[in-house]
Design an enzyme around this catalytic site. Structure first.
Site, PDB file in Angstrom:
ATOM      1  N   ARG A 206     -35.354 -79.771 -14.355  1.00 56.73           N
ATOM      2  CA  ARG A 206     -35.651 -79.756 -12.907  1.00 56.73           C
ATOM      3  C   ARG A 206     -36.480 -80.958 -12.450  1.00 56.73           C
ATOM      4  NH1 ARG A 206     -32.614 -76.672 -13.747  1.00 56.73           N
ATOM      5  NH2 ARG A 206     -32.283 -74.600 -12.939  1.00 56.73           N
TER       6      ARG A 206
ATOM      7  N   CYS B  75     -35.763 -71.085  -6.506  1.00 62.31           N
ATOM      8  CA  CYS B  75     -36.755 -70.582  -7.451  1.00 62.31           C
ATOM      9  C   CYS B  75     -38.095 -71.244  -7.161  1.00 62.31           C
ATOM     10  CB  CYS B  75     -36.333 -70.878  -8.888  1.00 62.31           C
ATOM     11  SG  CYS B  75     -35.118 -69.711  -9.508  1.00 62.31           S
TER      12      CYS B  75
ATOM     13  N   GLU C 108     -41.942 -75.123  -8.950  1.00 61.04           N
ATOM     14  CA  GLU C 108     -40.732 -75.950  -8.861  1.00 61.04           C
ATOM     15  C   GLU C 108     -40.555 -76.476  -7.433  1.00 61.04           C
ATOM     16  OE1 GLU C 108     -37.073 -74.324 -10.492  1.00 61.04           O
ATOM     17  OE2 GLU C 108     -35.935 -75.212  -8.866  1.00 61.04           O
TER      18      GLU C 108
HETATM   19  N1  EPU Z   1     -35.052 -61.319 -14.274  1.00 60.00           N
HETATM   20  C1  EPU Z   1     -35.793 -60.186 -14.073  1.00 60.00           C
HETATM   21  N2  EPU Z   1     -36.328 -59.976 -12.858  1.00 60.00           N
HETATM   22  C2  EPU Z   1     -36.173 -60.825 -11.824  1.00 60.00           C
HETATM   23  C3  EPU Z   1     -35.410 -62.001 -12.023  1.00 60.00           C
HETATM   24  C4  EPU Z   1     -34.860 -62.218 -13.269  1.00 60.00           C
HETATM   25  O1  EPU Z   1     -35.961 -59.379 -14.968  1.00 60.00           O
HETATM   26  O2  EPU Z   1     -36.691 -60.553 -10.757  1.00 60.00           O
HETATM   27  C5  EPU Z   1     -34.443 -61.552 -15.591  1.00 60.00           C
HETATM   28  C6  EPU Z   1     -32.934 -61.510 -15.527  1.00 60.00           C
HETATM   29  O3  EPU Z   1     -32.439 -60.209 -15.632  1.00 60.00           O
HETATM   30  C7  EPU Z   1     -32.545 -62.387 -16.689  1.00 60.00           C
HETATM   31  C8  EPU Z   1     -33.656 -63.389 -16.777  1.00 60.00           C
HETATM   32  O4  EPU Z   1     -34.743 -62.846 -16.037  1.00 60.00           O
HETATM   33  O5  EPU Z   1     -32.512 -61.633 -17.881  1.00 60.00           O
HETATM   34  C9  EPU Z   1     -33.245 -64.745 -16.220  1.00 60.00           C
HETATM   35  O6  EPU Z   1     -32.884 -64.595 -14.853  1.00 60.00           O
HETATM   36  P1  EPU Z   1     -31.726 -65.466 -14.133  1.00 60.00           P
HETATM   37  O7  EPU Z   1     -30.478 -65.331 -14.898  1.00 60.00           O
HETATM   38  O8  EPU Z   1     -31.720 -65.104 -12.707  1.00 60.00           O
HETATM   39  O9  EPU Z   1     -32.145 -66.909 -14.351  1.00 60.00           O
HETATM   40  P2  EPU Z   1     -33.490 -67.622 -14.024  1.00 60.00           P
HETATM   41  O10 EPU Z   1     -34.001 -68.187 -15.319  1.00 60.00           O
HETATM   42  O11 EPU Z   1     -34.409 -66.764 -13.243  1.00 60.00           O
HETATM   43  C10 EPU Z   1     -32.437 -69.958 -13.604  1.00 60.00           C
HETATM   44  C11 EPU Z   1     -32.770 -71.057 -12.643  1.00 60.00           C
HETATM   45  C12 EPU Z   1     -32.028 -70.849 -11.319  1.00 60.00           C
HETATM   46  C13 EPU Z   1     -30.556 -70.703 -11.590  1.00 60.00           C
HETATM   47  C14 EPU Z   1     -30.367 -69.532 -12.541  1.00 60.00           C
HETATM   48  C15 EPU Z   1     -28.925 -69.259 -12.896  1.00 60.00           C
HETATM   49  C16 EPU Z   1     -35.048 -71.883 -12.907  1.00 60.00           C
HETATM   50  C17 EPU Z   1     -36.476 -71.668 -12.590  1.00 60.00           C
HETATM   51  N3  EPU Z   1     -34.204 -71.012 -12.387  1.00 60.00           N
HETATM   52  O12 EPU Z   1     -33.005 -68.778 -13.077  1.00 60.00           O
HETATM   53  O13 EPU Z   1     -32.263 -71.993 -10.537  1.00 60.00           O
HETATM   54  O14 EPU Z   1     -29.873 -70.488 -10.386  1.00 60.00           O
HETATM   55  O15 EPU Z   1     -31.059 -69.801 -13.777  1.00 60.00           O
HETATM   56  O16 EPU Z   1     -28.325 -70.307 -13.492  1.00 60.00           O
HETATM   57  O17 EPU Z   1     -34.700 -72.821 -13.609  1.00 60.00           O
HETATM   58  C18 EPU Z   1     -33.625 -72.968  -8.855  1.00 60.00           C
HETATM   59  O18 EPU Z   1     -33.873 -73.840  -9.693  1.00 60.00           O
HETATM   60  O19 EPU Z   1     -34.087 -72.990  -7.684  1.00 60.00           O
HETATM   61  C19 EPU Z   1     -32.766 -71.875  -9.265  1.00 60.00           C
HETATM   62  C20 EPU Z   1     -32.486 -70.872  -8.462  1.00 60.00           C
END
Ligand code: EPU
Length: 267
Positions: A129, A178, A252
């Site tokens: 990022r 995020c 971020e």
């Molecule tokens: N989860 C929870 N509770 C929540 C949110 C997530 O338990 O409220 C759990 C999910 O169930 C999952 C894990 O956390 O097991 C990861 O969640 P998710 O798949 O939504 O991915 P993320 O790591 O939260 C990242 C990027 C997103 C991107 C998604 C999908 C970052 C900080 N976030 O999210 O990017 O869309 O993967 O590819 O890198 C952004 O950068 O603005 C962004 C939205």
């Protein structure tokens, strides 16, 4: 863009470059100096190497759709991500299926003197990022390499990723994406969203700003949220995770505040 930057520098006026604004929180009291908005710089040109020069103001989603129509794969990892190509390159936008940095072959930037220079990315150019590009070294265009793939399979993949995203993230509500980066996986194996959810922050509210009930790493604007509301909420979210898990989340979202006090993430 070059002329604007040269003039602003000659006049000693501070400036920032705004892409799609998808990851930026702007002070509701206004900003000093100038903001260069890139949305008119938005062509895309196919090269004889089979790559595309995409200008900074081109929408990410339009690029994803155009690539899909032509059966070109790679950039579909960004389906559902708002914003412009310039911002996506500067932030190395991405998610579970990949990051834009991996597709970028060359980047045209504007130097502080207003000259256009070309940068060939190496292993230091992009990180999670983040990149060497930004308001001090704005992206004018990026050369992006896509691959010919089977169209039906690509369409299916785009549909699946978007569905998955829509189920997990509040895509239809106003947010800046995020709020925090995921922690370094070597130190903490859980995502920021998961840590925040376990710290119990979902539904927390300050003024018009609220932690999404769908994804705990998104702050949504329920109407009339001020910058200070969002910053106060982010501070509480970060404290909750630090207290419960001893993990310091790094912001971020970029903050453009009137007095500049928050820009380095010092909240
Ligand atoms: N989860 C929870 N509770 C929540 C949110 C997530 O338990 O409220 C759990 C999910 O169930 C999952 C894990 O956390 O097991 C990861 O969640 P998710 O798949 O939504 O991915 P993320 O790591 O939260 C990242 C990027 C997103 C991107 C998604 C999908 C970052 C900080 N976030 O999210 O990017 O869309 O993967 O590819 O890198 C952004 O950068 O603005 C962004 C939205």
């Amino acid at each position: 863009m070059a002329a604007a930057i040269r003039t602003l520098r000659a006049e000693g006026i501070a400036y920032r470059v705004l892409g799609g604004g998808a990851n930026v929180l702007v002070d509701d009291r206004g900003l000093p100096g100038a903001v260069i908005v890139t949305d008119q710089v938005s062509r895309w040109i196919r090269t004889d190497r089979g790559t595309f020069w995409v200008e900074c103001g081109h929408s990410i989603q339009m690029f994803v759709q155009r690539a899909k129509q032509q059966g070109l794969g790679g950039i579909e990892c960004l389906v559902g991500v708002p914003g412009s190509i310039g911002g996506a390159v500067a932030m190395n936008a991405g998610g579970r299926y990949g990051e834009i940095g991996a597709l970028v072959r060359r980047v045209r930037v504007l130097t502080p003197d207003g000259d256009v220079e070309e940068v060939e990315p190496d292993e230091h150019t992009f990180s999670y990022r983040s990149s060497i590009f930004g308001s001090d070294l704005p992206v004018v265009a990026a050369e992006i390499a896509l691959q010919s793939v089977e169209k039906k399979a690509l369409e299916e993949r785009v549909r699946r990723i978007l569905k998955e995203k829509g189920a997990a993230q509040p895509l239809t509500e106003p947010s800046a994406g995020c709020a925090f980066k995921n922690p370094d996986p070597e130190r903490c194996s859980e995502s920021a969203g998961r840590l925040l959810e376990r710290a119990g922050v979902k539904g927390w509210r300050v003024g018009g700003a609220e932690v999404s009930n769908k994804h705990a790493n998104f702050v949504v604007n329920r109407g009339g949220a001020r910058l200070d509301d969002v910053l106060a909420l982010l501070r509480r979210m970060r404290e909750a995770v630090a207290e419960r898990f001893g993990v310091r989340l790094e912001r971020e979202v970029k903050v453009w505040s009137r007095d500049g006090s928050d820009e380095a993430g010092a909240d």
